[in-house]
Design a protein around this motif. Structure first.
Motif, PDB file in Angstrom:
ATOM      1  N   TRP A 119       0.286  -0.417 -19.361  1.00  0.00           N
ATOM      2  CA  TRP A 119      -0.791   0.070 -18.506  1.00  0.00           C
ATOM      3  C   TRP A 119      -0.214   0.958 -17.420  1.00  0.00           C
ATOM      4  CZ3 TRP A 119      -3.308  -5.436 -17.997  1.00  0.00           C
ATOM      5  CH2 TRP A 119      -3.828  -5.788 -19.249  1.00  0.00           C
ATOM      6  N   ASN A 120       0.249   2.115 -17.829  1.00  0.00           N
ATOM      7  CA  ASN A 120       0.839   3.079 -16.900  1.00  0.00           C
ATOM      8  C   ASN A 120      -0.047   4.315 -16.796  1.00  0.00           C
ATOM      9  OD1 ASN A 120       3.242   1.630 -16.306  1.00  0.00           O
ATOM     10  ND2 ASN A 120       4.091   2.249 -18.281  1.00  0.00           N
ATOM     11  N   HIS A 121      -0.245   4.772 -15.589  1.00  0.00           N
ATOM     12  CA  HIS A 121      -1.032   5.977 -15.362  1.00  0.00           C
ATOM     13  C   HIS A 121      -0.573   6.574 -14.034  1.00  0.00           C
ATOM     14  CE1 HIS A 121      -4.482   8.609 -14.541  1.00  0.00           C
ATOM     15  NE2 HIS A 121      -4.777   8.512 -15.838  1.00  0.00           N
ATOM     16  N   LYS A 122      -0.348   7.871 -14.024  1.00  0.00           N
ATOM     17  CA  LYS A 122       0.191   8.512 -12.833  1.00  0.00           C
ATOM     18  C   LYS A 122      -0.724   8.363 -11.614  1.00  0.00           C
ATOM     19  CE  LYS A 122      -1.642  13.114 -14.026  1.00  0.00           C
ATOM     20  NZ  LYS A 122      -1.273  14.533 -14.274  1.00  0.00           N
ATOM     21  N   LYS A 123      -2.019   8.143 -11.874  1.00  0.00           N
ATOM     22  CA  LYS A 123      -2.977   7.988 -10.781  1.00  0.00           C
ATOM     23  C   LYS A 123      -3.084   6.547 -10.324  1.00  0.00           C
ATOM     24  CE  LYS A 123      -7.835   8.772  -9.548  1.00  0.00           C
ATOM     25  NZ  LYS A 123      -9.150   9.299 -10.023  1.00  0.00           N
ATOM     26  N   TYR A 124      -3.093   5.590 -11.278  1.00  0.00           N
ATOM     27  CA  TYR A 124      -3.374   4.204 -10.944  1.00  0.00           C
ATOM     28  C   TYR A 124      -2.124   3.352 -10.727  1.00  0.00           C
ATOM     29  CZ  TYR A 124      -8.002   5.579 -12.529  1.00  0.00           C
ATOM     30  OH  TYR A 124      -9.197   6.223 -12.670  1.00  0.00           O
ATOM     31  N   THR A 125      -0.996   3.727 -11.326  1.00  0.00           N
ATOM     32  CA  THR A 125       0.218   2.929 -11.180  1.00  0.00           C
ATOM     33  C   THR A 125       0.653   2.783  -9.721  1.00  0.00           C
ATOM     34  OG1 THR A 125       1.004   3.455 -13.410  1.00  0.00           O
ATOM     35  CG2 THR A 125       2.659   2.747 -11.804  1.00  0.00           C
ATOM     36  N   PRO A 126       0.648   3.854  -8.905  1.00  0.00           N
ATOM     37  CA  PRO A 126       0.993   3.678  -7.480  1.00  0.00           C
ATOM     38  C   PRO A 126       0.049   2.713  -6.762  1.00  0.00           C
ATOM     39  CG  PRO A 126       1.101   5.991  -8.083  1.00  0.00           C
ATOM     40  CD  PRO A 126       0.461   5.277  -9.242  1.00  0.00           C
ATOM     41  N   LEU A 127      -1.231   2.712  -7.149  1.00  0.00           N
ATOM     42  CA  LEU A 127      -2.193   1.792  -6.540  1.00  0.00           C
ATOM     43  C   LEU A 127      -1.884   0.352  -6.939  1.00  0.00           C
ATOM     44  CD1 LEU A 127      -5.538   3.770  -7.038  1.00  0.00           C
ATOM     45  CD2 LEU A 127      -4.177   3.554  -4.943  1.00  0.00           C
ATOM     46  N   ILE A 128      -1.513   0.168  -8.209  1.00  0.00           N
ATOM     47  CA  ILE A 128      -1.157  -1.168  -8.690  1.00  0.00           C
ATOM     48  C   ILE A 128       0.072  -1.685  -7.954  1.00  0.00           C
ATOM     49  CG2 ILE A 128      -0.271  -2.443 -10.687  1.00  0.00           C
ATOM     50  CD1 ILE A 128      -2.043  -0.666 -12.444  1.00  0.00           C
ATOM     51  N   LYS A 129       1.059  -0.821  -7.772  1.00  0.00           N
ATOM     52  CA  LYS A 129       2.272  -1.233  -7.070  1.00  0.00           C
ATOM     53  C   LYS A 129       1.974  -1.580  -5.613  1.00  0.00           C
ATOM     54  CE  LYS A 129       5.635   1.283  -9.901  1.00  0.00           C
ATOM     55  NZ  LYS A 129       6.686   2.333  -9.925  1.00  0.00           N
ATOM     56  N   ALA A 130       1.134  -0.764  -4.965  1.00  0.00           N
ATOM     57  CA  ALA A 130       0.785  -1.026  -3.564  1.00  0.00           C
ATOM     58  C   ALA A 130       0.010  -2.343  -3.445  1.00  0.00           C
ATOM     59  CB  ALA A 130      -0.042   0.128  -3.008  1.00  0.00           C
ATOM     60  N   PHE A 131      -0.953  -2.552  -4.359  1.00  0.00           N
ATOM     61  CA  PHE A 131      -1.712  -3.804  -4.340  1.00  0.00           C
ATOM     62  C   PHE A 131      -0.792  -4.989  -4.600  1.00  0.00           C
ATOM     63  CE2 PHE A 131      -4.167  -7.149  -6.434  1.00  0.00           C
ATOM     64  CZ  PHE A 131      -5.189  -7.334  -5.510  1.00  0.00           C
ATOM     65  N   GLY A 132       0.176  -4.804  -5.510  1.00  0.00           N
ATOM     66  CA  GLY A 132       1.118  -5.869  -5.824  1.00  0.00           C
ATOM     67  C   GLY A 132       1.956  -6.264  -4.636  1.00  0.00           C
ATOM     68  N   ILE A 133       2.347  -5.296  -3.824  1.00  0.00           N
ATOM     69  CA  ILE A 133       3.143  -5.588  -2.624  1.00  0.00           C
ATOM     70  C   ILE A 133       2.336  -6.431  -1.647  1.00  0.00           C
ATOM     71  CG2 ILE A 133       4.210  -4.561  -0.579  1.00  0.00           C
ATOM     72  CD1 ILE A 133       5.035  -2.199  -2.364  1.00  0.00           C
ATOM     73  N   TRP A 134       1.097  -5.991  -1.370  1.00  0.00           N
ATOM     74  CA  TRP A 134       0.248  -6.736  -0.440  1.00  0.00           C
ATOM     75  C   TRP A 134      -0.110  -8.110  -0.988  1.00  0.00           C
ATOM     76  CZ3 TRP A 134      -0.098  -5.826   4.437  1.00  0.00           C
ATOM     77  CH2 TRP A 134       0.076  -4.534   4.931  1.00  0.00           C
ATOM     78  N   TYR A 135      -0.381  -8.172  -2.274  1.00  0.00           N
ATOM     79  CA  TYR A 135      -0.692  -9.459  -2.907  1.00  0.00           C
ATOM     80  C   TYR A 135       0.484 -10.425  -2.749  1.00  0.00           C
ATOM     81  CZ  TYR A 135      -1.652 -12.865  -6.602  1.00  0.00           C
ATOM     82  OH  TYR A 135      -1.837 -14.026  -7.295  1.00  0.00           O
ATOM     83  N   SER A 136       1.684  -9.944  -3.035  1.00  0.00           N
ATOM     84  CA  SER A 136       2.879 -10.785  -2.967  1.00  0.00           C
ATOM     85  C   SER A 136       3.094 -11.329  -1.563  1.00  0.00           C
ATOM     86  CB  SER A 136       4.108  -9.982  -3.405  1.00  0.00           C
ATOM     87  OG  SER A 136       3.929  -9.436  -4.693  1.00  0.00           O
ATOM     88  N   ILE A 137       2.922 -10.469  -0.569  1.00  0.00           N
ATOM     89  CA  ILE A 137       3.154 -10.872   0.820  1.00  0.00           C
ATOM     90  C   ILE A 137       2.087 -11.845   1.309  1.00  0.00           C
ATOM     91  CG2 ILE A 137       3.242 -10.034   3.207  1.00  0.00           C
ATOM     92  CD1 ILE A 137       4.447  -7.436   2.098  1.00  0.00           C
ATOM     93  N   ILE A 138       0.826 -11.520   1.057  1.00  0.00           N
ATOM     94  CA  ILE A 138      -0.276 -12.354   1.563  1.00  0.00           C
ATOM     95  C   ILE A 138      -0.277 -13.733   0.915  1.00  0.00           C
ATOM     96  CG2 ILE A 138      -2.790 -12.594   1.618  1.00  0.00           C
ATOM     97  CD1 ILE A 138      -2.930  -9.528   1.927  1.00  0.00           C
ATOM     98  N   ILE A 139      -0.114 -13.768  -0.406  1.00  0.00           N
ATOM     99  CA  ILE A 139      -0.096 -15.054  -1.109  1.00  0.00           C
ATOM    100  C   ILE A 139       1.037 -15.934  -0.604  1.00  0.00           C
ATOM    101  CG2 ILE A 139       0.418 -16.143  -3.343  1.00  0.00           C
ATOM    102  CD1 ILE A 139      -2.410 -15.222  -3.240  1.00  0.00           C
TER     103      ILE A 139
END
Length: 226
Positions: A189-209
């Motif tokens: 599930w790689n896409h030049k538009k959505y992959t950066p958003l997934i990575k950013a969401f993953g960072i915040w998810y990891s920290i908050i959880i």
């Protein structure tokens, strides 16, 4: 059928299983964190016990626990197999190995982080899941629900347990930092538009959880939640 089994026993197949089970566990963590965070209502555990009672008695959730345990075991086993496979593929280390130039340290330490989390899971499941599912909670709250909150408060009076939870949540944060984006990438599930958003969401998810889970035993041990 044999070719299907061989596909999942290959290196790519193992990573695919890690990705699928990883996304399933990520979803579970969000639900589990939300239910546990109900202790911050700070009403003597009444709201939390309602959530815990729902989790313990809902037939769909009880059925999903079986899937969860199977997914968790598959994730752990495949993770260990990948670590050992990578070590076996490179029995002699390179004379010069600048791993930091190619990847983050936590990406190269998933085996260590996973081991810390495994130790934590054994303690956590013994303290809470086994008690609530098999041995029974010895007390009830004012609303008549099993008082799992009282069990939590009692357990988090022990300093080494609180420290273990903090260390485990630090490991979880780094584990998720690598695993969140990797799971999507492994599944293609790689896409030049959505992959950066997934990575950013993953960072915040990891920290908050990780912060929310770690804050619970700390708040109880400090007497902020009673």
């Amino acid at each position: 059928m044999a070719s299907f089994g061989n596909a999942f026993s290959s290196s790519i197949g193992k990573k695919l299983i890690m990705g699928i089970t990883g996304l399933f566990l990520i979803s579970f963590l969000a639900v589990h964190c939300f239910i546990n965070a109900l202790i911050f209502v700070n009403d003597g555990g009444l709201t939390f016990n309602v959530g815990a009672h729902f989790m313990a008695t809902n037939w769909l959730i009880r059925a999903m626990e079986v899937v969860l345990m199977a997914g968790l075991l598959a994730h752990i086993i495949q993770g260990l197999r990948l670590v050992f496979q990578n070590q076996a593929a490179r029995p002699v280390k390179y004379a010069v190995n600048n791993g930091a130039a190619n990847s983050k340290w936590y990406s190269r330490s998933m085996g260590l982080l996973g081991t810390i989390l495994l130790i934590f899971l054994i303690v956590h499941l013994t303290d809470f899941w086994v008690v609530s599912r098999f041995t029974g909670i010895p007390t009830v709250d004012a609303a008549g629900h099993e008082n799992l909150f009282a069990v939590m408060v009692a357990r988090f009076q022990t300093l080494w347990v609180v420290i273990l939870y903090i260390l485990a949540m630090v490991s979880l944060a780094y584990h998720l930092l690598h695993g969140f984006a990797s799971a999507f990438q492994t599944l293609g599930w790689n896409h030049k538009k959505y992959t950066p958003l997934i990575k950013a969401f993953g960072i915040w998810y990891s920290i908050i959880i990780a912060i929310l889970f770690a804050a619970m035993p700390v708040a109880i041990y400090a007497g902020l939640i009673k």
